[in-house]
Design a protein around this motif. Structure first.
Motif, PDB file in Angstrom:
ATOM      1  N   GLY A 100       0.813  -1.206   0.000  1.00 37.93           N
ATOM      2  CA  GLY A 100       0.000   0.000   0.000  1.00 37.93           C
ATOM      3  C   GLY A 100       0.848   1.257   0.000  1.00 37.93           C
ATOM      4  N   PHE A 101       0.308   2.318  -0.567  1.00 35.75           N
ATOM      5  CA  PHE A 101       0.982   3.608  -0.652  1.00 35.75           C
ATOM      6  C   PHE A 101      -0.041   4.692  -0.371  1.00 35.75           C
ATOM      7  N   MET A 102       0.110   5.390   0.756  1.00 36.04           N
ATOM      8  CA  MET A 102      -0.807   6.474   1.128  1.00 36.04           C
ATOM      9  C   MET A 102      -0.017   7.756   1.363  1.00 36.04           C
ATOM     10  N   LEU A 103      -0.602   8.881   0.961  1.00 31.48           N
ATOM     11  CA  LEU A 103       0.018  10.174   1.228  1.00 31.48           C
ATOM     12  C   LEU A 103      -0.398  10.661   2.620  1.00 31.48           C
ATOM     13  N   LYS A 104       0.470  11.429   3.265  1.00 29.44           N
ATOM     14  CA  LYS A 104       0.199  11.873   4.634  1.00 29.44           C
ATOM     15  C   LYS A 104      -0.964  12.847   4.732  1.00 29.44           C
ATOM     16  N   ASP A 105      -1.381  13.419   3.612  1.00 32.71           N
ATOM     17  CA  ASP A 105      -2.539  14.309   3.689  1.00 32.71           C
ATOM     18  C   ASP A 105      -3.853  13.566   3.434  1.00 32.71           C
ATOM     19  N   SER A 106      -3.790  12.231   3.441  1.00 36.45           N
ATOM     20  CA  SER A 106      -5.010  11.424   3.328  1.00 36.45           C
ATOM     21  C   SER A 106      -5.859  11.591   4.591  1.00 36.45           C
ATOM     22  N   ARG A 107      -7.148  11.310   4.495  1.00 40.43           N
ATOM     23  CA  ARG A 107      -8.023  11.386   5.666  1.00 40.43           C
ATOM     24  C   ARG A 107      -7.706  10.231   6.614  1.00 40.43           C
ATOM     25  N   PRO A 108      -7.775  10.478   7.927  1.00 38.19           N
ATOM     26  CA  PRO A 108      -7.475   9.418   8.896  1.00 38.19           C
ATOM     27  C   PRO A 108      -8.257   8.138   8.657  1.00 38.19           C
ATOM     28  N   GLN A 109      -9.560   8.263   8.336  1.00 36.02           N
ATOM     29  CA  GLN A 109     -10.371   7.060   8.125  1.00 36.02           C
ATOM     30  C   GLN A 109      -9.918   6.275   6.893  1.00 36.02           C
ATOM     31  N   ASP A 110      -9.329   6.994   5.909  1.00 36.73           N
ATOM     32  CA  ASP A 110      -8.816   6.297   4.727  1.00 36.73           C
ATOM     33  C   ASP A 110      -7.585   5.466   5.091  1.00 36.73           C
ATOM     34  N   LEU A 111      -6.754   6.012   5.984  1.00 40.08           N
ATOM     35  CA  LEU A 111      -5.578   5.263   6.427  1.00 40.08           C
ATOM     36  C   LEU A 111      -5.996   4.008   7.191  1.00 40.08           C
ATOM     37  N   VAL A 112      -6.941   4.159   8.085  1.00 40.29           N
ATOM     38  CA  VAL A 112      -7.411   3.008   8.867  1.00 40.29           C
ATOM     39  C   VAL A 112      -7.966   1.928   7.942  1.00 40.29           C
ATOM     40  N   GLN A 113      -8.763   2.344   6.957  1.00 37.01           N
ATOM     41  CA  GLN A 113      -9.314   1.371   6.014  1.00 37.01           C
ATOM     42  C   GLN A 113      -8.215   0.737   5.174  1.00 37.01           C
ATOM     43  N   ALA A 114      -7.181   1.518   4.834  1.00 38.21           N
ATOM     44  CA  ALA A 114      -6.063   0.986   4.054  1.00 38.21           C
ATOM     45  C   ALA A 114      -5.329  -0.101   4.842  1.00 38.21           C
ATOM     46  N   ILE A 115      -5.159   0.110   6.146  1.00 40.18           N
ATOM     47  CA  ILE A 115      -4.511  -0.896   6.993  1.00 40.18           C
ATOM     48  C   ILE A 115      -5.328  -2.183   6.977  1.00 40.18           C
ATOM     49  N   ARG A 116      -6.641  -2.058   7.084  1.00 46.01           N
ATOM     50  CA  ARG A 116      -7.504  -3.249   7.062  1.00 46.01           C
ATOM     51  C   ARG A 116      -7.418  -3.962   5.711  1.00 46.01           C
ATOM     52  N   THR A 117      -7.406  -3.201   4.637  1.00 44.81           N
ATOM     53  CA  THR A 117      -7.345  -3.786   3.295  1.00 44.81           C
ATOM     54  C   THR A 117      -6.030  -4.528   3.085  1.00 44.81           C
ATOM     55  N   VAL A 118      -4.935  -3.889   3.480  1.00 42.58           N
ATOM     56  CA  VAL A 118      -3.610  -4.500   3.330  1.00 42.58           C
ATOM     57  C   VAL A 118      -3.501  -5.759   4.191  1.00 42.58           C
ATOM     58  N   ALA A 119      -4.011  -5.680   5.420  1.00 43.56           N
ATOM     59  CA  ALA A 119      -3.960  -6.838   6.324  1.00 43.56           C
ATOM     60  C   ALA A 119      -4.735  -8.023   5.752  1.00 43.56           C
ATOM     61  N   ALA A 120      -5.789  -7.725   4.990  1.00 38.62           N
ATOM     62  CA  ALA A 120      -6.624  -8.783   4.403  1.00 38.62           C
ATOM     63  C   ALA A 120      -6.051  -9.315   3.090  1.00 38.62           C
ATOM     64  N   GLY A 121      -4.882  -8.787   2.690  1.00 39.93           N
ATOM     65  CA  GLY A 121      -4.247  -9.279   1.476  1.00 39.93           C
ATOM     66  C   GLY A 121      -4.469  -8.408   0.257  1.00 39.93           C
TER      67      GLY A 121
END
Length: 201
Positions: A100-121
């Motif tokens: 995954g690749f996220m920019l630091k100006d992303s919304r906090p909820q987008d980061l949290v969802q990205a962590i879940r998505t990456v963790a799920a493969g």
């Protein structure tokens, strides 16, 4: 429970990120580090599912650490969180098996969802960064021009490069001149910057 390692050298940002993730019932931060060379060691000790890494870290950059982490603990997936939205970094991330690749100006909820998505493969790439990468033209440099430019960026003089690559001094100067022209750069170091940001070096 998703076990997360956070690597960020700016203390305020790191602590804010850890606090943000602490509000999520399905996420637990099991380790936090502030240097790149501490990432693999902490990951081997705490066995996170996801490592959230900054790119610009002391001692070892986040992308190099991600490549090492893939070798030593391939089950730990990596999410890069960066302020540097350069297409070249995205290319390096793909080579380092980043998920995954996220920019630091992303919304906090987008980061949290990205962590879940990456963790799920799954894979997550910031749309802005993906479009920027698609907009970069193909590499105009030959393999030798790129090599000479890379060595120049590392501080080698044309005479050093000529000696090390068994080329004449004039040939090295020609490679540098053609690189500057092809990249529409102002100077050799400007050419190094342009090629680096595009992921060509």
């Amino acid at each position: 429970m998703i076990r997360v390692l956070v690597a960020e050298d700016v203390r305020m940002l790191r602590e804010a990120l850890v606090a943000l993730l602490g509000f999520e019932e399905d996420i637990e931060v099991v380790a936090e580090v502030d240097t790149g060379d501490a990432i693999v060691r902490a990951a081997l000790e705490h066995r996170p599912d996801v490592a959230v890494l900054d790119i610009e870290l002391p001692a070892l950059d986040g992308l190099s650490a991600a490549a090492l982490l893939h070798e030593r603990l391939p089950e730990c997936r990596v999410l890069i969180l960066t302020g540097l939205g350069r297409p070249g970094n995205l290319r390096r991330g793909v080579e380092a098996h980043v998920s995954g690749f996220m920019l630091k100006d992303s919304r906090p909820q987008d980061l949290v969802q990205a962590i879940r998505t990456v963790a799920a493969g799954g894979l997550v790439i910031d749309q802005q960064l993906a479009y920027a990468a698609l907009d970069v033209p193909g590499n105009p440099l030959t393999e030798r021009e790129a090599e000479v430019l890379r060595l120049t960026g590392e501080g080698a003089t044309p005479r050093d490069i000529a000696r090390d690559l068994y080329l004449s001094y004039g040939t090295v100067r020609n490679y540098l001149a053609s690189s500057v022209t092809k990249l529409n750069a102002r100077t050799r170091m400007d050419a190094v910057r342009i090629a680096t940001e595009a992921g060509w070096l």
